[in-house]
Design a protein around this motif. Structure first.
Motif, PDB file in Angstrom:
ATOM      1  N   ASP A   1       0.946  -1.040  -0.106  1.00  0.00           N
ATOM      2  CA  ASP A   1       0.159  -0.008   0.091  1.00  0.00           C
ATOM      3  C   ASP A   1       1.160   1.130   0.168  1.00  0.00           C
ATOM      4  N   ALA A   2       1.106   1.855  -1.252  1.00  0.00           N
ATOM      5  CA  ALA A   2       2.141   3.046  -1.495  1.00  0.00           C
ATOM      6  C   ALA A   2       1.601   4.258  -0.617  1.00  0.00           C
ATOM      7  N   ALA A   3       0.265   4.374  -0.333  1.00  0.00           N
ATOM      8  CA  ALA A   3      -0.269   5.595   0.356  1.00  0.00           C
ATOM      9  C   ALA A   3       0.053   5.615   1.530  1.00  0.00           C
ATOM     10  N   HIS A   4       0.285   4.353   2.324  1.00  0.00           N
ATOM     11  CA  HIS A   4       0.598   4.319   3.776  1.00  0.00           C
ATOM     12  C   HIS A   4       1.878   3.697   3.905  1.00  0.00           C
TER      13      HIS A   4
ATOM     14  N   GLU B   1     -12.287  -0.606  -3.987  1.00  0.00           N
ATOM     15  CA  GLU B   1     -10.911   0.052  -3.783  1.00  0.00           C
ATOM     16  C   GLU B   1     -10.493  -0.573  -2.492  1.00  0.00           C
TER      17      GLU B   1
ATOM     18  N   PHE C   1      -6.866  -0.204  -0.447  1.00  0.00           N
ATOM     19  CA  PHE C   1      -5.739   0.183  -0.120  1.00  0.00           C
ATOM     20  C   PHE C   1      -4.736   0.372  -1.350  1.00  0.00           C
ATOM     21  N   GLY C   2      -5.479   0.860  -2.250  1.00  0.00           N
ATOM     22  CA  GLY C   2      -4.666   1.246  -3.573  1.00  0.00           C
ATOM     23  C   GLY C   2      -4.952   0.354  -4.697  1.00  0.00           C
ATOM     24  N   ALA C   3      -5.616  -0.768  -4.347  1.00  0.00           N
ATOM     25  CA  ALA C   3      -5.768  -2.018  -5.593  1.00  0.00           C
ATOM     26  C   ALA C   3      -7.344  -1.934  -5.661  1.00  0.00           C
TER      27      ALA C   3
ATOM     28  N   ALA D   1      -1.379  -3.718  -9.725  1.00  0.00           N
ATOM     29  CA  ALA D   1      -1.740  -2.102 -10.013  1.00  0.00           C
ATOM     30  C   ALA D   1      -2.655  -2.227 -11.638  1.00  0.00           C
TER      31      ALA D   1
END
Length: 283
Positions: free
Chosen positions: A53-56, A158, A160-162, A274
């Motif tokens: 999870d790139a955002a976190h 959606e 966690f970014g996926a 992704a």
């Protein structure tokens, strides 16, 4: 042991690849049930997805289904944290491990999100009434938030970014959920695919399909039919799951066409979570 395609970024781990009765099957004297090859020892079908999870900047683990052996699977494969659970349908071998989510939901500020279509959500709420009821809720019930997914084609969530898409799958007389996530898709308990679902499965690197046995079955695809469906989908690699004791691992693997394989408990595949088809790609 693991296998991979040329993409990276996410892992698909088979927690179980067996049919509803598991392999070995209780009381059975057949050669597969008494095999010493660990590939023939199959817990109920389930997978775990692990990705970044790139955002976190954390690693996420998303589970699809909780069968009767979920506790044993989690211990075997080191699952000590979950971020979400998706359900395909409400049969026993896909939901009865739900209560073993409990310790993985304790000590967290947020409740564990779980996702299911209306028939499956209704069944979870009925079986595990003590978890979901508003009055006199059992105090150490699993701390979950139940999200109902639409059964309409193209439904996505959606996580966690996926982006994860619900793929309608025919299971006998019922339509249940398969899931696509990036370059991979998981379609267990499949007897056939609605025509529209093929359009949602273009451009896959990996597809996981039900292949119960050699003989036809009213609610599961059999080996030859699964091969034909795999070839029509055209993924780079196909893996069969929900396998009964009618199929010995090594002998069946040896006869499969190129690019089609028998999955087994503990098999790990790498793929790109992704990537996702645009509306134009899937039209």
């Amino acid at each position: 042991m693991s296998a991979s395609n040329t993409n990276s970024g996410a892992e698909l781990l088979f927690l179980g690849t067996g049919t509803s009765m598991g392999v070995p099957t209780l009381g059975c004297k057949c050669a597969v049930c008494h095999s010493t090859d660990p590939h023939n020892n199959r817990m109920r079908s389930s997978i775990a997805l692990r990705y970044h999870d790139a955002a976190h900047d954390v690693r996420r683990t998303v589970l699809i289904d909780t069968g009767q052996e979920f506790r044993m699977q989690a211990i075997r494969f080191g699952i000590d944290h979950l971020d979400a659970v998706l359900y395909t349908h409400g049969h026993a071998d896909h939901v009865l491990g739900f209560d073993d989510l409990r310790p993985l939901t304790f000590g967290h500020a947020a409740h564990l999100p779980i996702y299911a279509d209306d028939p499956t959500a209704d069944l979870l709420e009925r079986i595990f009434d003590y978890t979901f009821r508003k009055v006199d809720r059992y105090p150490t019930s699993a701390r979950v938030d139940l999200h109902r997914l639409s059964s309409e084609p193209g439904t996505t969530v959606e996580l966690f970014g996926a982006m994860i898409e619900r793929i309608p799958v025919r299971h006998g007389h019922h339509i249940i959920a398969g899931y696509r996530f990036g370059d991979a898709a998981y379609l267990t308990d499949m007897s056939d695919l609605p025509e529209a679902s093929y359009d949602r499965l273009r451009g896959l690197d990996i597809v996981v399909l039900d292949a119960l046995r050699r003989e036809p079955h009213p609610s599961h695809s059999h080996l030859d039919k699964s091969i034909a469906i795999a070839q029509r989908i055209g993924a780079k690699q196909t893996y069969f799951t929900h396998i009964s004791h009618d199929l010995e691992h090594s002998a069946t693997e040896a006869e499969l066409p190129e690019g089609i394989h028998m999955a087994y408990d503990g098999l790990q595949l790498n793929f790109d979570i992704a990537a996702f088809p645009t509306e134009g790609d899937a039209a």
